[in-house]
Write an enzyme that holds these catalytic residues in place. Sequence first.
Site, PDB file in Angstrom:
ATOM      1  N   ASP A 101       0.857  -1.188   0.000  1.00 25.46           N
ATOM      2  CA  ASP A 101       0.000   0.000   0.000  1.00 25.46           C
ATOM      3  C   ASP A 101       0.894   1.239   0.000  1.00 25.46           C
ATOM      4  O   ASP A 101       1.674   1.452   0.937  1.00 25.46           O
ATOM      5  CB  ASP A 101      -0.907  -0.023   1.240  1.00 25.46           C
ATOM      6  CG  ASP A 101      -2.016   1.016   1.146  1.00 25.46           C
ATOM      7  OD1 ASP A 101      -2.083   1.725   0.110  1.00 25.46           O
ATOM      8  OD2 ASP A 101      -2.797   1.125   2.107  1.00 25.46           O
TER       9      ASP A 101
ATOM     10  N   ASP B 173      -2.916   2.343  -6.169  1.00 25.98           N
ATOM     11  CA  ASP B 173      -1.830   2.420  -5.185  1.00 25.98           C
ATOM     12  C   ASP B 173      -1.796   1.254  -4.211  1.00 25.98           C
ATOM     13  O   ASP B 173      -1.109   1.316  -3.210  1.00 25.98           O
ATOM     14  CB  ASP B 173      -1.924   3.742  -4.422  1.00 25.98           C
ATOM     15  CG  ASP B 173      -3.255   3.903  -3.692  1.00 25.98           C
ATOM     16  OD1 ASP B 173      -4.218   3.182  -4.057  1.00 25.98           O
ATOM     17  OD2 ASP B 173      -3.330   4.726  -2.776  1.00 25.98           O
ATOM     18  N   GLU B 174      -2.559   0.212  -4.492  1.00 29.03           N
ATOM     19  CA  GLU B 174      -2.597  -0.918  -3.575  1.00 29.03           C
ATOM     20  C   GLU B 174      -2.544  -2.195  -4.383  1.00 29.03           C
ATOM     21  O   GLU B 174      -3.086  -2.237  -5.492  1.00 29.03           O
ATOM     22  CB  GLU B 174      -3.948  -0.969  -2.850  1.00 29.03           C
ATOM     23  CG  GLU B 174      -4.030  -0.340  -1.509  1.00 29.03           C
ATOM     24  CD  GLU B 174      -5.421  -0.576  -0.931  1.00 29.03           C
ATOM     25  OE1 GLU B 174      -5.700  -1.726  -0.522  1.00 29.03           O
ATOM     26  OE2 GLU B 174      -6.226   0.363  -0.930  1.00 29.03           O
TER      27      GLU B 174
END
Lengths: 361, 459
Positions: free
Chosen positions: B29, B123-124
Amino acid sequence: MALGGIHVSVVGNALTATGTDRDLTIAADTEVVGINDGAVVAPARLLVDVVRSLEPGAVTIESDDDLVEVTASRSHFNLRTFPLDEFPPLDEPSRPSTSLPAHALLDAIRQVVRAASTDDARPLLTGVLITSEGEGIRLVATDSYRLAFCDLPTSNPVLGAAHLLVPARALAELQRVPGISQLVERDEPVTPEGDVDGSPAREGTSGIGVSFGDHDLTFTAGPVRITTRLLDGTYPEYNQLIPPTYPNRLHVGKDSLLDALRRVRLLVRDNTTPVRLSMRQGGVDLTVVSQEIGDASETVDADFDGSDLTVAFNPAYLIDGVEAVPGDEVVVLTTDASKPATVRAAEEARFQYLLMPVRVS
Amino acid sequence: MVEASPPAVGERPREGAGRRRARVVLHVDMDAFFASVEVLDDPRLLGRPVVVGGTGPRGVVAACTYEARVFGVRSAMPMAEARRRCPEAVVLPGRYTRYAEVSGALHLRLGQVTPLVEGIGLDEAFLDVSGACRDTGDGRSLAEALRARIADDLGLACSVGVGRSKLVAKLASVAAKPTVQGAMVLPGPGVVAVEPEEEAGFLRPLPVRALWGVGPATGRRLERLGVRTVADLADLPQGTLERAVGPTAGRLLAGLARGEDQRPVVADRRAKSVGQEETFARDLVDPTVLHRRLVRLVDAATRSLRRAGYAARTVTVKVRFGDFTQVTRSRTLAEPADTPHVLGTVAAELLDEVATRRGVRLLGVSLSGFAGADRARQLRLSLGTGAAERVTVGTPPNAPEAWSAVAAAVDDIRTRFGDAAVVPATLAGSDGGGARRRGEAQWGPSGDGGAGRAEGRGA
């Protein structure tokens, strides 16, 4: 209303049954023991179901204005009729002005009719063009994705001068005429002129009789007459679409290619999934990749002249074309992945199937 | 939870045959992703509170740096609230294409660890590294190496959780994050690995709402039973739990409380739909204006569709009114399509079915029912514009193929000259707003100009 009816008439010992939807009319003759001349319009589906269900043996059909009575053995049916005057007027059966060899014509129809469009939004393309090509007669059909044509190995001065656009539906009906295969077996070499003497092509006569006017055409196949409205319009100029030469030529066994295509097609779930043909020296690799289902590939031995390339096709269209090719060997001619390909027999080019690829990005 | 255990063989079977080899899942993350990218690209922002999101009156915070969190700014907070809490914050509208580019670079590196990467947003990502662990070591050292690589190559920080399930990996990455205490930002451990035998000890003190599937409603019901932590939940008799939340959810929750989560890491999860929506600075009433905004949304959505190589069969139009009630209308086509011409016509008809007089706050279009990932297009013979086309009633020259060619040409031009180079004629006027860029104003309109002009950039 009356179109749901079948018109049955008796003149002497000849019974004629006629059904029509105005675009297409099919009439069949049979010999009966006629007692009184007359005509009636009976509910078609019901009359057929009734007669078909009867025990073998003689059937008696009688009618008055309102009822048609069907009797056989101990079965007895009274069916309500349709008013005779609501049935579209029937023209006197036109006498064939020429005939075509049944075997060659039916073969050509079988090969070509598959490429006709079924989309009524493009009415012209739902027809099969019967036209002259050189000395001979050519049948052409296209749905704009593929185009098939077949040249009959016969010349015919009557048809050769014509440019007839026949609804594919009528030709499909012609193929379904009961007993047409017997007619084919009796097929004999037809003189180049055909039956131009004008004798009706009745049962026992070789060939399929053809007569036509400006707006309709009648096929006579033994005791059956199929009359169809002709499509009106100018057929697309298709000759310019056929590439004069191809740089790549794949020569492959028809059955091994068909079998492989049918196997990899099992993975096709919608009509946008193509089969890729990767052609190279010694063989062709067939691949189907189906999103969320999986993939299939198969290699078929083949002779290949040209530079290696991969072309994708709609598998159903490709199978249609390969199936239609006469003989045991198929040639697939290609230019590149976005130009038309041709499928035809190795030995002769009477039948050709032009197919546009599927572009994959 | 061990943060300094030796890089040992935690995930290997220790009890010999009979025990199934444990899965090893990483959850990566990025820390304050959008805001960190802004700082990366403009070093003057380093150490300052940076907030990215919708800059208009209805905007929300999409991301903020830890310096902004010190002031109580959080993501999903209304931008007005964020500005009030932190007046000195640098508020930026967000540059989706840039974030997508950095995300692409991130995923390239994740994909080098294992092909089993399941991206969640930009973003993860979850990574199933069970196989990689067998070859190259344990989950913790893989995570450390990956985190160092991302920092070196991209200049961005991330937190990585390691566990034997998605649930535990995700919770571990939260535990690995930096924290805010008072006015201080405390660096997090960066990597937290939870060994199978440590799971109970790791999970039990966490608040029950940390569990996947426990939303506000379930949370309240559990609270009435005195359940606040995962430990409370795990110790609750199953019958009581099932009576409180229903049998299915009850069984699921009891399992999660014990760390049982079988959800697999699904590699390369394909998008199920593409969509565009827009919140207007002022509620729109005029159907003509709404239709013009719709054209713009369809134009953008179909562009993403074509870029992804899809064609869509289902068109859905979403209308949210000023009072936050919402209606959706959708229709499925016989043939998949990817052009604004085909899909936009359907969308316009769907919009017409909605009574918009109440005032529309948000308008959205989504396209789903995708066909063929490798968008295959059956080519046609050029039968010419001759007779075959002339007798055809109604369709050509508006044939779908003609519009496909237009769409392809537009795509080419936009690739070379930018999105604003070509726009639909309806949008070319003074209030059309021009072409909509991907990700533009997705957190609410920026500025407080009129609805039409909110995003600037005329055609």
